[in-house]
Enzyme design. Structure first.
Site, mmCIF file in Angstrom:
data_model
loop_
_atom_site.group_PDB
_atom_site.id
_atom_site.type_symbol
_atom_site.label_atom_id
_atom_site.label_comp_id
_atom_site.label_asym_id
_atom_site.label_seq_id
_atom_site.Cartn_x
_atom_site.Cartn_y
_atom_site.Cartn_z
ATOM 1 N N HIS A 194 45.156 4.958 -41.627
ATOM 2 C CA HIS A 194 43.715 4.681 -42.077
ATOM 3 C C HIS A 194 43.531 3.130 -42.291
ATOM 4 O O HIS A 194 44.396 2.826 -43.116
ATOM 5 C CB HIS A 194 43.149 5.915 -43.098
ATOM 6 C CG HIS A 194 41.882 5.905 -43.212
ATOM 7 N ND1 HIS A 194 41.158 5.038 -44.011
ATOM 8 C CD2 HIS A 194 40.756 6.769 -42.555
ATOM 9 C CE1 HIS A 194 39.801 5.374 -43.866
ATOM 10 N NE2 HIS A 194 39.744 6.395 -42.997
ATOM 11 N N GLU A 217 37.929 3.285 -35.668
ATOM 12 C CA GLU A 217 37.050 3.022 -36.598
ATOM 13 C C GLU A 217 36.864 1.670 -37.124
ATOM 14 O O GLU A 217 37.990 1.061 -37.793
ATOM 15 C CB GLU A 217 37.710 3.873 -38.147
ATOM 16 C CG GLU A 217 38.006 5.164 -37.718
ATOM 17 C CD GLU A 217 38.161 5.991 -39.042
ATOM 18 O OE1 GLU A 217 37.200 6.753 -39.099
ATOM 19 O OE2 GLU A 217 39.189 5.776 -39.725
HETATM 20 P P1 PGA Z 1 32.820 7.542 -43.370
HETATM 21 O O1 PGA Z 1 34.526 7.469 -43.374
HETATM 22 O O2 PGA Z 1 32.391 8.462 -42.344
HETATM 23 O O3 PGA Z 1 32.461 7.692 -44.804
HETATM 24 O O4 PGA Z 1 32.542 6.261 -42.922
HETATM 25 C C1 PGA Z 1 35.234 7.658 -42.139
HETATM 26 C C2 PGA Z 1 36.521 7.356 -42.315
HETATM 27 O O5 PGA Z 1 37.137 6.533 -43.078
HETATM 28 O O6 PGA Z 1 37.466 8.008 -41.758
#
Ligand code: PGA
Length: 242
Positions: free
Chosen positions: A96, A161
């Site tokens: 992550h 992401e």
């Molecule tokens: P968020 O986080 O939906 O709060 O932007 C997503 C993530 O970090 O996996």
């Protein structure tokens, strides 16, 4: 196939609230529109696994938000993938961006975690994504390919992401996510599922889930309240009916 809905509760949801939130999600009448993976804090894992078992709920799984790169040894503070598996965890999030940025986890370390997690029987949700700077420099594909290089044959789910879209309310346009998902799909073939993450909420979830080469979403802050989870499941149930 049903879309994946991965709920990453980060450090937002207390142990006290985790079981209640899990119970509300389990009981949601539209939850069946998705395959749900809940990622509570380590301390709340036992309660969330217990809530799922107690309800005999199906199609809902538990992920750890991270794991150690060994199963045992002199690694103070590390959490063993093998012990996580024994505790009823089926998936683990590795790489992550908050781990990469705040704990200096690099691709080499992450690859070790992936190997150990898989050997322990866990499915790996591996996160990739660029910074705003890298995007502005036109380097998204290069960055994502580099993050995938060591692990692409070993991961089960890849969450794209964009770092600048996480927790900021600035989600990427679905067609832009689609472009990166297509690049990822070329790298991994059909070995792994691909999810989008970064400011997903009840307003945009449908457009992400229905994008090409997209198998679901990884949701952070919007997954930490039962009300907004209910609103997102409702959106997914509309797609399921179409
Ligand atoms: P968020 O986080 O939906 O709060 O932007 C997503 C993530 O970090 O996996």
């Amino acid at each position: 196939m049903k879309p994946l809905f991965i709920a990453n509760w980060k450090q937002y949801v207390s142990v006290g609230r985790s079981a209640a939130l899990a119970r509300a999600i389990i009981a949601d009448k539209n939850r069946g529109a998705a395959t749900v993976i809940l990622a509570p804090s380590f301390l709340a894992i036992a309660d969330v696994v217990g809530a799922i078992k107690h309800a005999r709920a199906r199609n809902i799984f538990v992920a750890a938000q991270d794991c150690g790169f060994t199963d045992e040894g002199a690694y103070t503070g590390a959490v063993s993938p093998r012990e996580l598996h024994k505790a009823g965890v089926s998936h683990v999030i590795i790489g992550h961006s908050e781990r990469r940025a705040n704990y200096a986890e690099d691709n080499q370390l992450l690859a070790k975690k992936v190997v150990t997690a898989r050997e322990a029987g866990l499915k790996v949700i591996y996160c990739v994504g660029e910074t705003k700077e890298e995007r502005n420099e036109g380097r998204v594909a290069e960055v994502v390919r580099d993050q995938l290089r060591l692990v692409k044959k070993m991961v089960d789910i890849i969450a794209y992401e964009p770092r600048w879209a996480i927790g900021t309310g600035l989600s990427i346009a679905p067609h832009e996510a689609e472009q990166i998902h297509t690049i990822i799909a070329k790298e991994v073939g059909d070995r792994a599922q691909i999810c989008y993450g970064g400011s997903v909420n009840e307003k945009n979830i449908r457009s992400f889930v229905t994008a090409a080469n997209t198998d679901g979403v990884l949701v952070g802050s919007a997954s930490t309240s039962s009300k907004s989870c209910a609103a997102m499941f409702k959106q997914l149930s509309v797609i399921a009916r179409v």
